[in-house]
Design an enzyme around this catalytic site. Sequence first.
Site, PDB file in Angstrom:
ATOM      1  N   LYS A 159       0.864  -1.187   0.000  1.00 41.89           N
ATOM      2  CA  LYS A 159       0.000   0.000   0.000  1.00 41.89           C
ATOM      3  C   LYS A 159       0.895   1.229   0.000  1.00 41.89           C
ATOM      4  CE  LYS A 159      -4.359   1.275   0.188  1.00 41.89           C
ATOM      5  NZ  LYS A 159      -5.540   0.629  -0.411  1.00 41.89           N
ATOM      6  N   ASP A 168      -6.953   4.486  -4.717  1.00 41.35           N
ATOM      7  CA  ASP A 168      -7.593   4.379  -3.394  1.00 41.35           C
ATOM      8  C   ASP A 168      -8.204   5.758  -3.151  1.00 41.35           C
ATOM      9  OD1 ASP A 168      -7.836   2.558  -0.912  1.00 41.35           O
ATOM     10  OD2 ASP A 168      -7.162   4.409  -0.009  1.00 41.35           O
TER      11      ASP A 168
HETATM   12  P1  NDP Z   1     -12.936   7.991  -2.945  1.00 42.45           P
HETATM   13  O1  NDP Z   1     -11.861   8.986  -2.701  1.00 42.45           O
HETATM   14  O2  NDP Z   1     -13.460   7.807  -4.307  1.00 42.45           O
HETATM   15  O3  NDP Z   1     -14.177   8.290  -1.982  1.00 42.45           O
HETATM   16  C1  NDP Z   1     -14.044   8.320  -0.592  1.00 42.45           C
HETATM   17  C2  NDP Z   1     -15.370   8.759  -0.005  1.00 42.45           C
HETATM   18  O4  NDP Z   1     -15.295   8.676   1.423  1.00 42.45           O
HETATM   19  C3  NDP Z   1     -15.717  10.206  -0.321  1.00 42.45           C
HETATM   20  O5  NDP Z   1     -17.103  10.357  -0.332  1.00 42.45           O
HETATM   21  C4  NDP Z   1     -15.099  10.953   0.872  1.00 42.45           C
HETATM   22  O6  NDP Z   1     -15.699  12.207   1.130  1.00 42.45           O
HETATM   23  C5  NDP Z   1     -15.394   9.990   1.999  1.00 42.45           C
HETATM   24  N1  NDP Z   1     -14.367  10.135   3.038  1.00 42.45           N
HETATM   25  C6  NDP Z   1     -13.029   9.984   2.904  1.00 42.45           C
HETATM   26  N2  NDP Z   1     -12.402  10.235   4.059  1.00 42.45           N
HETATM   27  C7  NDP Z   1     -13.379  10.535   4.943  1.00 42.45           C
HETATM   28  C8  NDP Z   1     -13.387  10.884   6.313  1.00 42.45           C
HETATM   29  N3  NDP Z   1     -12.237  10.957   7.014  1.00 42.45           N
HETATM   30  N4  NDP Z   1     -14.587  11.117   6.906  1.00 42.45           N
HETATM   31  C9  NDP Z   1     -15.744  11.026   6.193  1.00 42.45           C
HETATM   32  N5  NDP Z   1     -15.799  10.714   4.892  1.00 42.45           N
HETATM   33  C10 NDP Z   1     -14.643  10.478   4.285  1.00 42.45           C
HETATM   34  O7  NDP Z   1     -12.362   6.600  -2.346  1.00 42.45           O
HETATM   35  P2  NDP Z   1     -12.861   5.123  -2.662  1.00 42.45           P
HETATM   36  O8  NDP Z   1     -14.322   5.106  -2.853  1.00 42.45           O
HETATM   37  O9  NDP Z   1     -11.958   4.563  -3.680  1.00 42.45           O
HETATM   38  O10 NDP Z   1     -12.475   4.398  -1.279  1.00 42.45           O
HETATM   39  C11 NDP Z   1     -13.383   4.320  -0.175  1.00 42.45           C
HETATM   40  C12 NDP Z   1     -12.926   3.224   0.775  1.00 42.45           C
HETATM   41  O11 NDP Z   1     -12.897   1.963   0.085  1.00 42.45           O
HETATM   42  C13 NDP Z   1     -11.529   3.392   1.372  1.00 42.45           C
HETATM   43  O12 NDP Z   1     -11.498   2.834   2.664  1.00 42.45           O
HETATM   44  C14 NDP Z   1     -10.670   2.543   0.450  1.00 42.45           C
HETATM   45  O13 NDP Z   1      -9.474   2.108   1.082  1.00 42.45           O
HETATM   46  C15 NDP Z   1     -11.614   1.375   0.210  1.00 42.45           C
HETATM   47  N6  NDP Z   1     -11.335   0.585  -0.982  1.00 42.45           N
HETATM   48  C16 NDP Z   1     -11.311   1.152  -2.226  1.00 42.45           C
HETATM   49  C17 NDP Z   1     -11.082   0.370  -3.330  1.00 42.45           C
HETATM   50  C18 NDP Z   1     -11.151   0.921  -4.718  1.00 42.45           C
HETATM   51  O14 NDP Z   1     -11.085   0.125  -5.655  1.00 42.45           O
HETATM   52  N7  NDP Z   1     -11.304   2.209  -4.916  1.00 42.45           N
HETATM   53  C19 NDP Z   1     -10.778  -1.060  -3.201  1.00 42.45           C
HETATM   54  C20 NDP Z   1     -10.921  -1.583  -1.872  1.00 42.45           C
HETATM   55  C21 NDP Z   1     -11.155  -0.760  -0.804  1.00 42.45           C
HETATM   56  P3  NDP Z   1     -14.934  13.556   0.667  1.00 42.45           P
HETATM   57  O15 NDP Z   1     -15.062  13.583  -0.815  1.00 42.45           O
HETATM   58  O16 NDP Z   1     -15.649  14.639   1.365  1.00 42.45           O
HETATM   59  O17 NDP Z   1     -13.499  13.385   1.130  1.00 42.45           O
END
Ligand code: NDP
Length: 444
Positions: A126, A166
Site C-alpha cells: 500500500k 484508493d
Molecule cells: P474515494 O476517494 O473515491 O471516496 C471516498 C469517499 O469517502 C468520499 O465520499 C469521501 O468524502 C469519503 N471520506 C473519505 N475520508 C473521509 C473521512 N475521514 N470522513 C468522512 N468521509 C470520508 O475513495 P474510494 O471510494 O476509492 O475508497 C473508499 C474506501 O474503500 C476506502 O477505505 C478505500 O481504502 C476502500 N477501498 C477502495 C477500493 C477501490 O477500488 N477504490 C478497493 C478496496 C477498498 P470527501 O469527498 O468529502 O473526502
Amino acid sequence: MSYIDEVIDLVVKKNPAQPEFIQAVKEILESLRFVVEANEETFRREALLERLVEPERQLIFRVPWVDDNGNAHVNTGYRVQFNSAIGPYKGGLRLHPSVNLGIIKFLGFEQIFKNSLTGLPIGGGKGGSDFDPKGKSDREIMAFCQSYMTELCKYIGADTDVPAGDIGTGAREIGYLYGQYKRIKGVYEGVLTGKGLSYGGSLARKQATGYGLLYLTDEMLRINGIDIKGKTVAISGSGNVAIYAAEKAMELGAKVVTVSDSNGWVYDAEGIDLEALKEIKEVKRARLTEYKNYRPNSEYHEGRGVWSVKVDIALPCATQNELHLEDAKMLVENGCIAVAEGANMPTTLEATEYLQNNNILFAPGKAANAGGVATSALEMSQNSERLSWTFEEVDSKLKGIMVNICHSMADTAEKYGVKGNYVVGANIAGFEKVVDAMNAQGIV
Ligand code: NDP
C-alpha cells in the site's frame, strides 16, 4: 503468555504512534488463534508472526511540487511493500491529508489477506501521501503525481510492485502517474492498475469494488436464506466504491436511501438518484449539498448520521473507523440484518463485536471489498496477454471470485467451529495460503 499475545505486545511496543496498524494486527491475529495455537511451537521457532507483521520494505520519501502561483510545497510519500510470498506487491495509493505511516501499514497488512482471499497470485502492499487533492487544479495534481512517481518508479514494476487507486487517487491521478513512469523508465508495462481504457485499463475496473461488494453481500444473504430484493440500504461515502455499490444494489432490486461525504450526508426516502450523484461527484467534483438541487424532497444533514436511519443493510464505503459502537447499537435497534464493509476497516473493533453478538451478518472488508484488487489482477493478466476482455467477461469473473470468497469465508468459519463468524473465516482463509507460501520459501 501465548505466542499471539507476545506478538501483539511486540507490535504495540514497536509502533506506539500507529493506532490503526495496531488495531488491524489485533483484529487479524486474535481471529487466528485457532490456527496459530495448533502450530504454536513451529510458528514461534520460525518467527512466523514476527515476519508477518514486519513489512518487507518501507519507503518514505520527499515529494516536492510547485503550485499554480509558483510556490513550492513538500509532501511525504509512502510505499509499504508488506508481503510478496504469493505474488508481486499489490495495493492502492491513498492521497489524503490524514495519511501517515501507520495508516499505510494498516492498509498494507489488511491487503496481504485480502489479496490471498481472491485466489489470485498477488502479494500485499500500500502507498500514498499526505497530499490533499481537494481544491487543486489539474496542473497541480499533475505536478504532485509526477514528483511522487519520480521517486517511486525506482522501486516498482509489472513483476515487482503494481500500485492502484484508493481514496483521492482516481483515473486522473493514475493517468499522470503512468505517464511519468513510462517517461522515466521507457517501458510500456502494466505497472499500475485502474488505467484508462485507451492505455491498458480493464473494463469494469471502475465498478469492481462496489459491484463486488454487492455480489458478496447478495451471496451472504442468500446462504442465510434472505433475498436482497426489496431491502433498504444505507451507504456511507460518495466516492468510487459508494457510487458503484449503490448502482449494483439498485440493479439487484434494493433501495439505497443514504450517501455521505466528509461534510455531511443525504437521506432520500424515495431512493438515491444515481445519475444526479454521478454528476455531482464524478463530473463536477462538488459537495453533496448540491444533491438537493436535483431532489428537492431529499434531506441534507451536516456531520455524521448515516447509521441512524432505519435500514435492512448497512454498507460503510467511506473510510476507516466510521462506524462506531453507538452506530452499531442504532443499526441493531432499527432492525438491520447485515453489514458489509466496502471501505477498509470502517467498523471499530467494539462495533464489530456488538454487531456479531447481536446476530447481524457481518462481512469484513478484506472479503467484501476484494473485488477491486481482484479486477486489478485481471487488468494485470490482460496487460501481460496484450489483450482486452469484454465488460461481461470481466464482470462475470469478478462475480465468480466474490461468490468464491463468500463461500471460502463461510466454509472456513464453519470448519473451525465458529459458523457465521465471517471475520474469523476470512482471516483464516487468507492466512492459510500466505503461511503455506512463506513456509515453503524459508526464513526470508
Ligand atoms: P474515494 O476517494 O473515491 O471516496 C471516498 C469517499 O469517502 C468520499 O465520499 C469521501 O468524502 C469519503 N471520506 C473519505 N475520508 C473521509 C473521512 N475521514 N470522513 C468522512 N468521509 C470520508 O475513495 P474510494 O471510494 O476509492 O475508497 C473508499 C474506501 O474503500 C476506502 O477505505 C478505500 O481504502 C476502500 N477501498 C477502495 C477500493 C477501490 O477500488 N477504490 C478497493 C478496496 C477498498 P470527501 O469527498 O468529502 O473526502
